[in-house]
Design an enzyme around this catalytic site. Structure first.
Site, PDB file in Angstrom:
ATOM      1  N   GLY A  10      -0.671   3.766   7.512  1.00 52.80           N
ATOM      2  CA  GLY A  10      -1.355   2.244   7.106  1.00 52.80           C
ATOM      3  C   GLY A  10      -0.419   1.066   6.751  1.00 52.80           C
ATOM      4  N   SER A 124      -4.939  -1.911  -8.044  1.00 52.49           N
ATOM      5  CA  SER A 124      -5.074  -3.093  -7.433  1.00 52.49           C
ATOM      6  C   SER A 124      -5.014  -4.231  -8.627  1.00 52.49           C
ATOM      7  CB  SER A 124      -6.059  -2.638  -6.553  1.00 52.49           C
ATOM      8  OG  SER A 124      -6.476  -4.354  -6.465  1.00 52.49           O
ATOM      9  N   TYR A 148     -14.866  -0.286  -5.436  1.00 52.47           N
ATOM     10  CA  TYR A 148     -14.096  -0.203  -5.578  1.00 52.47           C
ATOM     11  C   TYR A 148     -12.644  -0.429  -6.536  1.00 52.47           C
ATOM     12  CZ  TYR A 148      -8.808  -1.857  -4.003  1.00 52.47           C
ATOM     13  OH  TYR A 148      -7.483  -1.775  -3.143  1.00 52.47           O
ATOM     14  N   LYS A 152      -9.807   2.275  -8.203  1.00 51.62           N
ATOM     15  CA  LYS A 152      -9.032   1.984  -9.121  1.00 51.62           C
ATOM     16  C   LYS A 152      -8.190   2.215 -10.832  1.00 51.62           C
ATOM     17  CE  LYS A 152      -7.373   1.485  -5.340  1.00 51.62           C
ATOM     18  NZ  LYS A 152      -6.008   2.158  -4.487  1.00 51.62           N
ATOM     19  N   ARG A 295     -19.348 -16.321  -3.328  1.00 52.11           N
ATOM     20  CA  ARG A 295     -19.884 -15.709  -3.537  1.00 52.11           C
ATOM     21  C   ARG A 295     -19.576 -14.930  -4.478  1.00 52.11           C
ATOM     22  NH1 ARG A 295     -15.429 -12.936   1.526  1.00 52.11           N
ATOM     23  NH2 ARG A 295     -14.281 -14.128  -0.521  1.00 52.11           N
TER      24      ARG A 295
HETATM   25  N1  LIG Z   1      -4.476  -4.301   1.099  1.00 52.59           N
HETATM   26  C1  LIG Z   1      -4.675  -5.295   0.142  1.00 52.59           C
HETATM   27  O1  LIG Z   1      -5.016  -5.921   0.004  1.00 52.59           O
HETATM   28  C2  LIG Z   1      -4.807  -3.844  -0.920  1.00 52.59           C
HETATM   29  C3  LIG Z   1      -5.198  -5.133  -2.460  1.00 52.59           C
HETATM   30  C4  LIG Z   1      -4.407  -3.621  -3.097  1.00 52.59           C
HETATM   31  C5  LIG Z   1      -4.736  -2.783  -3.060  1.00 52.59           C
HETATM   32  N2  LIG Z   1      -4.611  -1.444  -2.428  1.00 52.59           N
HETATM   33  C6  LIG Z   1      -4.363  -0.837  -2.098  1.00 52.59           C
HETATM   34  O2  LIG Z   1      -3.515  -0.320  -1.455  1.00 52.59           O
HETATM   35  C7  LIG Z   1      -3.684   0.962  -0.827  1.00 52.59           C
HETATM   36  C8  LIG Z   1      -3.045   0.635   0.837  1.00 52.59           C
HETATM   37  O3  LIG Z   1      -3.993  -0.222   1.213  1.00 52.59           O
HETATM   38  P1  LIG Z   1      -3.482  -0.580   3.025  1.00 52.59           P
HETATM   39  O4  LIG Z   1      -4.205  -1.809   2.862  1.00 52.59           O
HETATM   40  O5  LIG Z   1      -2.465   0.035   3.523  1.00 52.59           O
HETATM   41  O6  LIG Z   1      -4.960  -0.036   3.844  1.00 52.59           O
HETATM   42  P2  LIG Z   1      -4.764   1.533   5.393  1.00 52.59           P
HETATM   43  O7  LIG Z   1      -6.530   1.480   4.773  1.00 52.59           O
HETATM   44  O8  LIG Z   1      -4.161  -0.187   5.734  1.00 52.59           O
HETATM   45  O9  LIG Z   1      -4.008   2.357   4.554  1.00 52.59           O
HETATM   46  C9  LIG Z   1      -4.344   3.349   3.996  1.00 52.59           C
HETATM   47  C10 LIG Z   1      -4.376   4.474   4.692  1.00 52.59           C
HETATM   48  O10 LIG Z   1      -5.054   5.473   4.317  1.00 52.59           O
HETATM   49  C11 LIG Z   1      -5.143   6.961   5.026  1.00 52.59           C
HETATM   50  N3  LIG Z   1      -6.892   7.615   4.803  1.00 52.59           N
HETATM   51  C12 LIG Z   1      -7.421   6.863   3.925  1.00 52.59           C
HETATM   52  N4  LIG Z   1      -8.543   7.795   3.513  1.00 52.59           N
HETATM   53  C13 LIG Z   1      -7.638   8.654   3.766  1.00 52.59           C
HETATM   54  C14 LIG Z   1      -8.086  10.062   3.333  1.00 52.59           C
HETATM   55  N5  LIG Z   1      -8.997  11.127   2.941  1.00 52.59           N
HETATM   56  N6  LIG Z   1      -7.030  10.806   3.683  1.00 52.59           N
HETATM   57  C15 LIG Z   1      -6.030  10.768   4.489  1.00 52.59           C
HETATM   58  N7  LIG Z   1      -5.791   9.262   4.776  1.00 52.59           N
HETATM   59  C16 LIG Z   1      -6.558   8.400   4.338  1.00 52.59           C
HETATM   60  C17 LIG Z   1      -6.154   5.571   6.137  1.00 52.59           C
HETATM   61  O11 LIG Z   1      -6.111   6.529   7.141  1.00 52.59           O
HETATM   62  C18 LIG Z   1      -4.682   4.599   6.136  1.00 52.59           C
HETATM   63  O12 LIG Z   1      -3.724   4.445   7.107  1.00 52.59           O
HETATM   64  C19 LIG Z   1      -4.640   1.388  -0.334  1.00 52.59           C
HETATM   65  O13 LIG Z   1      -5.040   2.215  -1.791  1.00 52.59           O
HETATM   66  C20 LIG Z   1      -5.393   0.102  -0.880  1.00 52.59           C
HETATM   67  O14 LIG Z   1      -6.806   0.522  -1.902  1.00 52.59           O
HETATM   68  C21 LIG Z   1      -4.389  -2.559  -0.869  1.00 52.59           C
END
Ligand SMILES: NC(=O)c1ccc[n+]([C@@H]2O[C@H](COP(=O)([O-])OP(=O)(O)OC[C@H]3O[C@@H](n4cnc5c(N)ncnc54)[C@H](O)[C@@H]3O)[C@@H](O)[C@H]2O)c1
Length: 342
Positions: A10, A124, A148, A152, A295
């Site tokens: 991801g 988060s 969501y 977390k 929003r």
């Molecule tokens: N991007 C943000 O703004 C942000 C902010 C705070 C927290 N987060 C957290 O960080 C983490 C990564 O976020 P990101 O932005 O890289 O998201 P992303 O969607 O790019 O990456 C998440 C990855 O997990 C994989 N995935 C989802 N469900 C799955 C499952 N059941 N089994 C295996 N793989 C699975 C997806 O294919 C993806 O590659 C997440 O947990 C997200 O909640 C993200």
């Protein structure tokens, strides 16, 4: 260390895996590719000169997960896999709780069974809900305003309870503020499928003509320019913090035991208008803007107090908003529709 990175293909995970390899660790990516592409792993290999092992697996498949951990001889896990779109979580709470809660439960159960108890979790700043004051420290009250955020919050609580019952667990809860940008090389970045939900990816879509204008939700907040203020953090700074957190958990200081919570932000808030200005500078064009009402659920301002991470991890975010925008734009130009379009 041999590290398993769930969600390692991801947006944030691919940077974390690259940072692990760069720091001399080994990484195995586990991903179901529901929101990513295997090409991200190929891109990590090109960047680092070393291909991480990659296993296509859904965390909801508990047998496959256990089999992987049994045979893996891992030293630690960085758990990033999950669903992350706040609005979607309101519309599809069951799907979100299943992916984020059940996926984490399965992972912990499998880890416990094989005696692997070193975990870094992607949490988060949403767990702060509407903060009573800023900057937000890790001791601020927590709660959530959407499924969501609650997922977390609940996984954090699950991890605390597991560690209370078994002192052998070493856990880091990393509370990200607003990750943006892309790897400075332009080889790794966020794949945005359809219309982007977050500000900087939306600005990139405006700059490339995929969206008609930059939407500002509310310009009547009690902030200097009236628009909402957030703490944006460069994804590469964020990735490096994961490596540090895992190394600290694996060390032999007081910090290696128990559960630790670290805010990952810059400690500086930027308004929506400041972000738009930085992006306009990066892409050398002015972006059409549209102001819409606030929003529901959006807050005026939130930014981190990152001093605990600085003290405990010896880490501090180095990249400023201009660099975040420049790196995001470089990635966007090289990959207009993601990895397959690079
Ligand atoms: N991007 C943000 O703004 C942000 C902010 C705070 C927290 N987060 C957290 O960080 C983490 C990564 O976020 P990101 O932005 O890289 O998201 P992303 O969607 O790019 O990456 C998440 C990855 O997990 C994989 N995935 C989802 N469900 C799955 C499952 N059941 N089994 C295996 N793989 C699975 C997806 O294919 C993806 O590659 C997440 O947990 C997200 O909640 C993200």
């Amino acid at each position: 260390m041999r590290v398993l990175a769930t969600g390692g293909a991801g947006y944030i995970g691919s940077h974390v895996v690259a940072a692990l390899l760069e720091a001399g660790h080994e990484a195995t990516v586990v991903d179901n590719f529901s929101n990513s592409s295997p090409l991200a792993v190929a891109s990590i290999a090109e960047l680092c000169g070393h291909r991480p092992q990659c296993v296509e697996l859904d965390l909801l498949d508990v047998d496959a997960l256990e089999a992987l951990l049994q045979g893996g001889d891992f030293d630690g896990v960085i758990h990033l896999a999950g669903l992350k779109a706040v609005g979607e979580s309101v519309a599809q709470p069951l799907r979100y709780y299943e992916a984020n809660l059940c996926g984490s439960l399965n992972l912990c159960r499998a880890m416990q069974r094989v005696g692997l108890r070193r975990l870094v979790f992607s949490s988060s700043a949403t767990v702060y809900g509407e903060p009573q004051s800023v900057p937000v420290t890790e001791d601020a009250p927590t709660g959530a305003t959407n499924p969501y955020g609650w997922s977390k919050y609940m996984v954090e609580q699950l991890l605390r309870d597991i560690a209370t019952a078994d002192a052998g667990w070493h856990t880091a809860l990393l509370r990200y503020f607003n990750p943006v940008g892309a790897h400075p090389s332009g080889r790794l970045g966020e794949e945005t499928r359809g219309e982007a939900a977050n500000l900087m990816p939306r600005l990139a879509q405006v700059a490339t003509g995929r969206l008609p204008n930059a939407t500002i939700y509310g310009d009547d907040y009690p902030t200097p320019d009236g628009t909402g203020i957030r703490d944006y953090i460069h994804v590469w700074d964020l990735a490096i913090a994961h490596v540090r957190a895992l190394e600290v958990l694996a060390g032999d200081t007081a910090l290696s035991a128990g559960v630790h919570t670290w805010n990952l932000g810059t400690g500086r808030g930027y308004s929506v208008r400041e972000v738009i200005a930085a992006f306009e500078q990066a892409c050398s064009r002015s972006l059409p803007q549209q102001v819409l009402p606030r929003r529901p659920g959006d807050i005026a301002a939130i930014y981190a107090d990152p001093s605990r991470a600085e003290r405990d991890l010896g880490w501090r975010a180095k990249r400023d908003l201009v660099q975040m925008a420049q790196d995001h734009w470089r990635w966007q130009q090289g990959h207009p529709a993601g990895y397959e379009d690079g």
